[in-house]
Design a protein around this motif. Structure first.
Motif, PDB file in Angstrom:
ATOM      1  N   ILE A 145       0.861  -1.182   0.000  1.00  0.00           N
ATOM      2  CA  ILE A 145       0.000   0.000   0.000  1.00  0.00           C
ATOM      3  C   ILE A 145       0.895   1.229   0.000  1.00  0.00           C
ATOM      4  O   ILE A 145       1.781   1.365   0.850  1.00  0.00           O
ATOM      5  N   TYR A 146       0.656   2.114  -0.934  1.00  0.00           N
ATOM      6  CA  TYR A 146       1.429   3.347  -1.020  1.00  0.00           C
ATOM      7  C   TYR A 146       0.582   4.488  -0.480  1.00  0.00           C
ATOM      8  O   TYR A 146      -0.551   4.709  -0.904  1.00  0.00           O
ATOM      9  N   LEU A 147       1.155   5.193   0.463  1.00  0.00           N
ATOM     10  CA  LEU A 147       0.452   6.289   1.119  1.00  0.00           C
ATOM     11  C   LEU A 147       1.185   7.598   0.889  1.00  0.00           C
ATOM     12  O   LEU A 147       2.412   7.657   1.024  1.00  0.00           O
ATOM     13  N   CYS A 148       0.434   8.631   0.551  1.00  0.00           N
ATOM     14  CA  CYS A 148       1.031   9.956   0.547  1.00  0.00           C
ATOM     15  C   CYS A 148       0.580  10.667   1.814  1.00  0.00           C
ATOM     16  O   CYS A 148      -0.537  10.475   2.297  1.00  0.00           O
ATOM     17  N   GLY A 149       1.466  11.453   2.377  1.00  0.00           N
ATOM     18  CA  GLY A 149       1.178  12.196   3.583  1.00  0.00           C
ATOM     19  C   GLY A 149       1.668  13.623   3.422  1.00  0.00           C
ATOM     20  O   GLY A 149       2.702  13.864   2.788  1.00  0.00           O
ATOM     21  N   ALA A 150       0.905  14.562   3.965  1.00  0.00           N
ATOM     22  CA  ALA A 150       1.270  15.964   3.819  1.00  0.00           C
ATOM     23  C   ALA A 150       1.537  16.582   5.170  1.00  0.00           C
ATOM     24  O   ALA A 150       0.859  16.291   6.153  1.00  0.00           O
ATOM     25  N   TYR A 203       4.544  19.442  13.603  1.00  0.00           N
ATOM     26  CA  TYR A 203       4.491  18.900  12.269  1.00  0.00           C
ATOM     27  C   TYR A 203       3.604  17.671  12.307  1.00  0.00           C
ATOM     28  O   TYR A 203       4.016  16.623  12.775  1.00  0.00           O
ATOM     29  N   LYS A 204       2.393  17.809  11.822  1.00  0.00           N
ATOM     30  CA  LYS A 204       1.443  16.706  11.851  1.00  0.00           C
ATOM     31  C   LYS A 204       1.155  16.295  10.428  1.00  0.00           C
ATOM     32  O   LYS A 204       0.981  17.129   9.548  1.00  0.00           O
ATOM     33  N   LEU A 205       1.094  15.017  10.202  1.00  0.00           N
ATOM     34  CA  LEU A 205       0.864  14.531   8.860  1.00  0.00           C
ATOM     35  C   LEU A 205      -0.586  14.127   8.653  1.00  0.00           C
ATOM     36  O   LEU A 205      -1.190  13.463   9.489  1.00  0.00           O
ATOM     37  N   THR A 206      -1.113  14.534   7.506  1.00  0.00           N
ATOM     38  CA  THR A 206      -2.418  14.088   7.031  1.00  0.00           C
ATOM     39  C   THR A 206      -2.167  13.140   5.882  1.00  0.00           C
ATOM     40  O   THR A 206      -1.341  13.425   5.013  1.00  0.00           O
ATOM     41  N   PHE A 207      -2.873  12.023   5.865  1.00  0.00           N
ATOM     42  CA  PHE A 207      -2.615  10.990   4.869  1.00  0.00           C
ATOM     43  C   PHE A 207      -3.775  10.797   3.912  1.00  0.00           C
ATOM     44  O   PHE A 207      -4.941  11.008   4.258  1.00  0.00           O
ATOM     45  N   GLY A 208      -3.431  10.371   2.706  1.00  0.00           N
ATOM     46  CA  GLY A 208      -4.438   9.873   1.790  1.00  0.00           C
ATOM     47  C   GLY A 208      -4.844   8.474   2.204  1.00  0.00           C
ATOM     48  O   GLY A 208      -4.266   7.899   3.127  1.00  0.00           O
ATOM     49  N   LYS A 209      -5.824   7.920   1.513  1.00  0.00           N
ATOM     50  CA  LYS A 209      -6.340   6.603   1.886  1.00  0.00           C
ATOM     51  C   LYS A 209      -5.500   5.456   1.343  1.00  0.00           C
ATOM     52  O   LYS A 209      -5.741   4.297   1.662  1.00  0.00           O
TER      53      LYS A 209
END
Lengths: 113, 111
Positions: A86-91, A99-105
């Motif tokens: 599973i490949y996840l992008c995080g911003a 620094y908090k990361l928000t991730f895609g599904k």
């Protein structure tokens, strides 16, 4: 909140084929991370992109961040079964000094031998 | 790069009980983060844990349900209290050391 849309949700490719996964944000991305996750396990850091137009490569994986810093793509060349996961992008969701990361599904990649 | 060890790697728990997850880092870090990944969903930040102060919780998460300890710069615990089947998830700790690194996760199943 910053939403990240990943596409496709899942992908099945034949070994040796190239593939691209996309990550799109409605807001400017201050930092964009790509991770790989084996089913039910932790995240393996792949790459981090910060500058508009930036491109990084590691082995057969290349990640790019567009000039507007709202879209990133992950490209795998000559895929192998070991690329499956599973490949996840995080911003980077900066809030003050944190620094908090928000991730895609995530995008589930299957590579058939 | 930081090496993070999480324990346990997985557990099956009865509803109404509590589970404490440990996160050990091989170097001192200022900020540690706890995430939850529910089945079929992406990671959601639960809280930020800083040494010497109370954890900062994200919207939808409360200290009574997810108490966090951060006794020093290399260790943190997350407790999932009074568990219900909805708490079945993967829980991951993360540290920031130039970039964000993650532990291997704890797969929790509540029955």
């Amino acid at each position: 909140s910053q939403e990240l849309e990943q596409s496709p949700q899942s992908l099945i490719v034949q070994e040796g084929k190239n593939l691209t996964i996309n990550c799109t944000s409605s807001k400017t991305l201050y930092g964009l991370y790509w991770y790989k996750q084996k089913y039910g396990e932790g995240l393996i850091f792949l790459m981090m992109l910060q500058k508009g137009g930036e491109e990084k490569s590691h082995e057969k994986i290349t990640a790019k961040l567009d000039e507007k810093k709202q879209q990133s793509s992950l490209h795998i060349t000559a895929s192998q079964p070991s690329h499956a996961g599973i490949y996840l992008c995080g911003a980077d969701k900066r809030g003050g000094s944190n620094y908090k990361l928000t991730f895609g599904k995530g995008t589930l990649l299957t590579v058939n031998p | 790069s930081a090496v993070i060890s999480q324990k346990p790697s997985r557990d099956i728990c009865q509803r109404g009980t509590s589970l404490t997850i440990q996160c050990q880092v091989d170097s001192q870090v200022t900020m540690m983060f706890w995430y939850r990944q529910q089945p079929g969903q992406s990671l959601t930040l639960i809280a930020t844990a800083n040494q010497g102060s109370e954890a900062t919780y994200e919207s939808g998460f409360v200290i009574d349900k997810f108490p966090i300890s951060r006794p020093n710069l290399t260790f943190s615990t997350l407790t999932v209290s009074n568990m219900s089947p909805e708490d079945s998830s993967i829980y991951l700790c993360s540290v920031l050391q130039g970039k964000a690194f993650f532990g291997q996760g704890t797969r929790l199943t509540v029955v």
